[in-house]
Design a protein around this motif. Structure first.
Motif, PDB file in Angstrom:
ATOM      1  N   ARG A  24       0.828  -1.205   0.000  1.00 15.47           N
ATOM      2  CA  ARG A  24       0.000   0.000   0.000  1.00 15.47           C
ATOM      3  C   ARG A  24       0.866   1.260   0.000  1.00 15.47           C
ATOM      4  O   ARG A  24       0.577   2.234  -0.712  1.00 15.47           O
ATOM      5  N   MET A  25       1.954   1.253   0.784  1.00 14.85           N
ATOM      6  CA  MET A  25       2.857   2.404   0.811  1.00 14.85           C
ATOM      7  C   MET A  25       3.534   2.603  -0.538  1.00 14.85           C
ATOM      8  O   MET A  25       3.692   3.736  -1.013  1.00 14.85           O
ATOM      9  N   LEU A  26       3.935   1.515  -1.169  1.00 14.15           N
ATOM     10  CA  LEU A  26       4.571   1.600  -2.480  1.00 14.15           C
ATOM     11  C   LEU A  26       3.602   2.120  -3.534  1.00 14.15           C
ATOM     12  O   LEU A  26       3.963   2.967  -4.357  1.00 14.15           O
ATOM     13  N   GLN A  27       2.371   1.649  -3.503  1.00 15.81           N
ATOM     14  CA  GLN A  27       1.374   2.137  -4.449  1.00 15.81           C
ATOM     15  C   GLN A  27       1.098   3.620  -4.249  1.00 15.81           C
ATOM     16  O   GLN A  27       0.963   4.372  -5.218  1.00 15.81           O
ATOM     17  N   GLU A  28       1.031   4.053  -2.990  1.00 17.66           N
ATOM     18  CA  GLU A  28       0.803   5.472  -2.706  1.00 17.66           C
ATOM     19  C   GLU A  28       1.984   6.306  -3.189  1.00 17.66           C
ATOM     20  O   GLU A  28       1.801   7.379  -3.756  1.00 17.66           O
ATOM     21  N   GLY A  29       3.199   5.809  -2.982  1.00 20.20           N
ATOM     22  CA  GLY A  29       4.383   6.516  -3.454  1.00 20.20           C
ATOM     23  C   GLY A  29       4.426   6.612  -4.971  1.00 20.20           C
ATOM     24  O   GLY A  29       4.793   7.652  -5.525  1.00 20.20           O
ATOM     25  N   MET A  30       4.047   5.534  -5.650  1.00 24.22           N
ATOM     26  CA  MET A  30       4.036   5.570  -7.115  1.00 24.22           C
ATOM     27  C   MET A  30       2.968   6.541  -7.617  1.00 24.22           C
ATOM     28  O   MET A  30       3.183   7.259  -8.594  1.00 24.22           O
ATOM     29  N   LYS A  31       1.826   6.566  -6.941  1.00 22.79           N
ATOM     30  CA  LYS A  31       0.763   7.483  -7.334  1.00 22.79           C
ATOM     31  C   LYS A  31       1.224   8.933  -7.153  1.00 22.79           C
ATOM     32  O   LYS A  31       1.002   9.773  -8.028  1.00 22.79           O
ATOM     33  N   ASN A  32       1.882   9.220  -6.035  1.00 26.41           N
ATOM     34  CA  ASN A  32       2.385  10.566  -5.788  1.00 26.41           C
ATOM     35  C   ASN A  32       3.479  10.937  -6.780  1.00 26.41           C
ATOM     36  O   ASN A  32       3.563  12.076  -7.213  1.00 26.41           O
ATOM     37  N   ARG A  33       4.311   9.993  -7.129  1.00 27.55           N
ATOM     38  CA  ARG A  33       5.383  10.242  -8.092  1.00 27.55           C
ATOM     39  C   ARG A  33       4.795  10.640  -9.451  1.00 27.55           C
ATOM     40  O   ARG A  33       5.240  11.600 -10.065  1.00 27.55           O
ATOM     41  N   ILE A  34       3.794   9.927  -9.881  1.00 20.45           N
ATOM     42  CA  ILE A  34       3.148  10.240 -11.156  1.00 20.45           C
ATOM     43  C   ILE A  34       2.428  11.583 -11.071  1.00 20.45           C
ATOM     44  O   ILE A  34       2.455  12.382 -11.999  1.00 20.45           O
ATOM     45  N   LEU A  35       1.816  11.849  -9.925  1.00 15.09           N
ATOM     46  CA  LEU A  35       1.036  13.070  -9.758  1.00 15.09           C
ATOM     47  C   LEU A  35       1.923  14.307  -9.731  1.00 15.09           C
ATOM     48  O   LEU A  35       1.598  15.319 -10.353  1.00 15.09           O
ATOM     49  N   TYR A  36       3.066  14.237  -9.024  1.00 15.42           N
ATOM     50  CA  TYR A  36       3.910  15.411  -8.826  1.00 15.42           C
ATOM     51  C   TYR A  36       5.048  15.540  -9.826  1.00 15.42           C
ATOM     52  O   TYR A  36       5.748  16.542  -9.816  1.00 15.42           O
ATOM     53  N   GLU A  37       5.248  14.568 -10.686  1.00 16.99           N
ATOM     54  CA  GLU A  37       6.363  14.610 -11.615  1.00 16.99           C
ATOM     55  C   GLU A  37       6.215  15.775 -12.585  1.00 16.99           C
ATOM     56  O   GLU A  37       5.194  15.927 -13.254  1.00 16.99           O
ATOM     57  N   GLY A  38       7.238  16.611 -12.640  1.00 17.15           N
ATOM     58  CA  GLY A  38       7.239  17.749 -13.543  1.00 17.15           C
ATOM     59  C   GLY A  38       6.585  18.997 -12.974  1.00 17.15           C
ATOM     60  O   GLY A  38       6.649  20.059 -13.582  1.00 17.15           O
ATOM     61  N   SER A  39       5.960  18.909 -11.816  1.00 18.39           N
ATOM     62  CA  SER A  39       5.326  20.082 -11.224  1.00 18.39           C
ATOM     63  C   SER A  39       6.305  20.767 -10.276  1.00 18.39           C
ATOM     64  O   SER A  39       7.405  20.281 -10.020  1.00 18.39           O
ATOM     65  N   TYR A  40       5.898  21.895  -9.724  1.00 17.99           N
ATOM     66  CA  TYR A  40       6.771  22.607  -8.786  1.00 17.99           C
ATOM     67  C   TYR A  40       6.898  21.862  -7.456  1.00 17.99           C
ATOM     68  O   TYR A  40       7.784  22.149  -6.664  1.00 17.99           O
ATOM     69  N   LEU A  41       6.044  20.887  -7.199  1.00 13.66           N
ATOM     70  CA  LEU A  41       6.122  20.086  -5.978  1.00 13.66           C
ATOM     71  C   LEU A  41       7.064  18.894  -6.102  1.00 13.66           C
ATOM     72  O   LEU A  41       7.291  18.187  -5.125  1.00 13.66           O
ATOM     73  N   ASP A  42       7.626  18.684  -7.302  1.00 23.71           N
ATOM     74  CA  ASP A  42       8.509  17.544  -7.535  1.00 23.71           C
ATOM     75  C   ASP A  42       9.813  17.737  -6.760  1.00 23.71           C
ATOM     76  O   ASP A  42      10.510  18.733  -6.969  1.00 23.71           O
TER      77      ASP A  42
END
Length: 107
Positions: free
Chosen positions: A76-94
């Motif tokens: 579950r932690m890994l899935q959440e991390g992957m989701k956040n990685r996809i969500l924040y990639e390329g944004s100012y929060l990356d």
């Protein structure tokens, strides 16, 4: 085809049930045979074997379920991390955006 132990424990579909029963039967055999070889008392050895089955089965059941729960939490932690990685990639929060291109190629 499913096998139900004692009429309610579906060994095929319940996680850790099959392994618990197998290890419990092996523990029963070892403890009962060991007690018989030590004392030569058949009835008492059968009682000890049943106790060994129950203890070994329950011990492995809790061990296996604990490890299964840990694996699910990590998944579950890994899935959440992957989701956040996809969500924040390329944004100012990356968090990697602050690094320069040369630092990124070194790591």
């Amino acid at each position: 085809q499913s096998f139900k132990l004692l009429g309610f424990l579906d060994v095929k579909n319940v996680p850790c049930a099959r392994e618990s029963v197998l290890y419990g039967s092996l523990g029963s055999l070892v403890v009962g045979l060991g007690h018989f070889l030590a004392t030569s008392r058949v009835r008492r050895s059968c009682d000890v074997a049943v106790g060994g089955f129950i203890c070994t089965m329950l011990g492995y059941w809790f061990y296996c379920r604990y490890n299964l729960a840990q694996q699910r939490i990590q998944q579950r932690m890994l899935q959440e991390g992957m989701k956040n990685r996809i969500l924040y990639e390329g944004s100012y929060l990356d968090p990697e955006k602050e690094q320069t291109g040369s630092e990124r190629s070194d790591s």
